[in-house]
Design an enzyme around this catalytic site. Structure first.
Site, PDB file in Angstrom:
ATOM      1  CE  LYS A  79      -3.918   1.922   2.666  1.00  0.00           C
ATOM      2  NZ  LYS A  79      -4.775   1.698   3.857  1.00  0.00           N
ATOM      3  CB  SER A 154      -8.143   3.512   2.824  1.00  0.00           C
ATOM      4  OG  SER A 154      -7.311   2.937   3.805  1.00  0.00           O
ATOM      5  CB  SER A 178      -8.335   0.636   5.745  1.00  0.00           C
ATOM      6  OG  SER A 178      -9.091   1.801   5.589  1.00  0.00           O
TER       7      SER A 178
END
Ligand code: GLN
Length: 486
Positions: A79, A154, A178
């Protein structure tokens, strides 16, 4: 053979036996990326050249019989809020668009030690604020199961990359859901470890008392393997807890005899999608058939979780994001007549609307005159929420709930209504507030063939219990074997 389709444990065996090379695996994943990426858009940065070089070095090591890590040669996506030295860390924000990290996050060093291959950095909601990966400065990511729907967020890029076989494994971060919510939306496994289990050093901070890094994987065994690599004490993170790393693969046993599983009545409420409820109920029945004892429990302060989170997380964010002022990191406005104007314009131009909303909410909650009524009150209720879990875990070993109230929704459906968007995390946020671990795994599909997620929680540092329940369930179902037809 389509190597990109395999799990890390399947590939690992082949690499160790020298049936395939790390270079072949990496090449296969990049071929897949080439065909899928125009549709899915999971990545913001690809590291093809680096990755192939890394793979070559690893192949040399294996050939010469040098000792290699358990996940040697496995390609992983990261990420874009975790630092890799010499690579951009943008947090999918304009304000960090040109920021190149000068150092490695601890998790990156740990994965390097395992001889893993870094494929690229994945798209996310700006600064990890969101549940749909629609707030990224670089554009949306699309759910591989239906390109008209969101992948969750997210960590939507990480989840989509694994679901679309554009990565074998991925790392995400979870502040209020997330990792788990995108895992649920994309039909894969995602684990938020206990707060303090995985080092946050080199993870760009959103809400420091809630943030935690964890794995997004194709199955439970892969999640256990990745946890073996990253759940290591770190001196550089003052909240890292100094306890030994267990071998999580030892928890991968099918037997649930005598295990007590709590079902909190507050998590089966009106507003939950019928198909979600049905799949989760069926999953609970299956766990019972495997020997678990199912007990109805109560977590009485559940209704306050969302309100508490949306005071505390923005408060912490408003402090953490104060450093982006155009002086030290990233973007600086090209025209400003003095320092104050430079701050204002840089932040005004550099942050997107959701990030600004959070900074304003947080600044307000912390301001003098309101601090006691909002921030302090929320901290007190947070303790009550944690106490609910402490009480519950006196009687049960694990708690099972849905991960999200609905399957992945349509792109654009909730962008105009922040409250609707915030409700996506209604079942995941409590876990971060309490600091406990929880995993999401696939437990069925809706009529429209969209994945549904099952959430399994346990007490602090009891990831092994979670793995036990998850593995037992997975061994008796085939949801994780289904692939999106792209
Ligand atoms: N969706 C939640 C939020 O918007 C949680 C995000 C996260 O876990 N990073 O804050």
């Amino acid at each position: 053979m389509e190597l990109f389709r395999l799990t890390a444990h399947e590939l690992s065996e082949k690499i160790t036996k020298q049936e395939v090379t790390a270079q072949e695996v990496t090449t296969s994943v990049f071929q897949r990326i080439e065909t899928m990426e125009p549709k899915v858009k999971a990545y913001v940065t690809l590291l093809k050249e680096n990755a192939l070089q890394q793979a070559e070095t690893i192949d040399q090591k294996i050939k010469t019989g040098e000792k290699t890590g358990a996940l040697a040669g496995i390609p992983i996506a990261i990420k874009d809020n975790m630092n890799i030295k010499g690579v951009k860390s943008t947090c999918s924000s304009k304000i960090l668009n040109n920021f190149i990290s000068p150092y490695n996050a601890t998790v990156i060093d740990l994965l390097k030690k395992q001889d893993m291959v870094f494929i690229g950095k994945t798209n996310m909601d700006e600064f990890a604020m969101g549940s749909s990966t629609e707030t990224s400065y670089f554009g949306k990511t699309y759910n591989p199961w239906n390109l008209e729907t969101i992948p969750g967020g997210s960590s939507g890029g990480s989840a989509a990359s694994v679901a679309a076989d554009e990565a074998i494994l991925a790392l995400g971060s979870d502040t209020g859901g997330s990792i788990r919510q995108p895992a649920s939306c994309c039909g894969i496994v995602g684990l938020k470890p206990t707060y303090g289990r995985v080092s946050r050093f080199g993870l760009v901070a959103f809400a420091s008392s809630l943030d935690q890094i964890g794995p997004l994987t194709k199955d439970v065994q892969d999640a256990a393997l990745l946890m073996n690599a990253i759940a290591v004490y770190d001196n550089n993170d003052s909240t890292s807890v100094n306890i030994p790393t267990p071998d999580y693969t030892k928890s991968l046993i099918k037997d649930l005899t005598g295990l007590k599983i709590g079902i909190p009545k507050e998590y089966f409420v009106a507003g939950m999608d019928k198909e979600v409820e049905q799949s989760v109920r069926e999953a609970i029945n299956l766990l019972e058939k495997q020997g678990a004892k199912i007990i109805e429990i109560s977590l009485p302060h559940t209704e306050y979780c969302l309100a508490v989170y949306y005071i505390l997380a923005p408060s912490e964010a408003s402090a953490n994001l104060a450093r982006y002022d155009g002086v030290k990191y990233g973007y600086r406005t090209p025209e400003a007549k003095d320092l104050l104007e430079q701050y204002e314009k840089t932040r005004g131009e550099g942050f997107g609307p959701e990030v600004k909303r959070r900074i304003m909410l947080g600044t307000y909650a912390l301001s003098s005159g309101y601090y006691d009524a909002y921030y302090l009150k929320a901290q007190k209720v947070r303790t009550l929420i944690k106490n609910d879990f402490d009480e519950a875990f006196k009687n049960v070993d694990a708690i099972v709930t849905p991960t999200a109230p609905t399957a992945a929704f349509k792109i654009g459906e909730k962008t105009d209504d922040p409250l609707q968007m915030y409700l996506s995390d209604i079942f995941t946020i409590s876990v971060n507030l309490a600091g406990i671990p929880a995993l999401s795994m696939p437990c069925g599909f809706t009529r429209n063939k969209m994945p549904i997620g099952l959430q399994i929680m346990a007490k602090h540092f009891a990831e092994e219990t979670i793995f036990k329940v998850a593995y037992a369930y997975e061994q008796n179902t085939a949801w994780h074997k289904e692939k999106p037809k792209l």
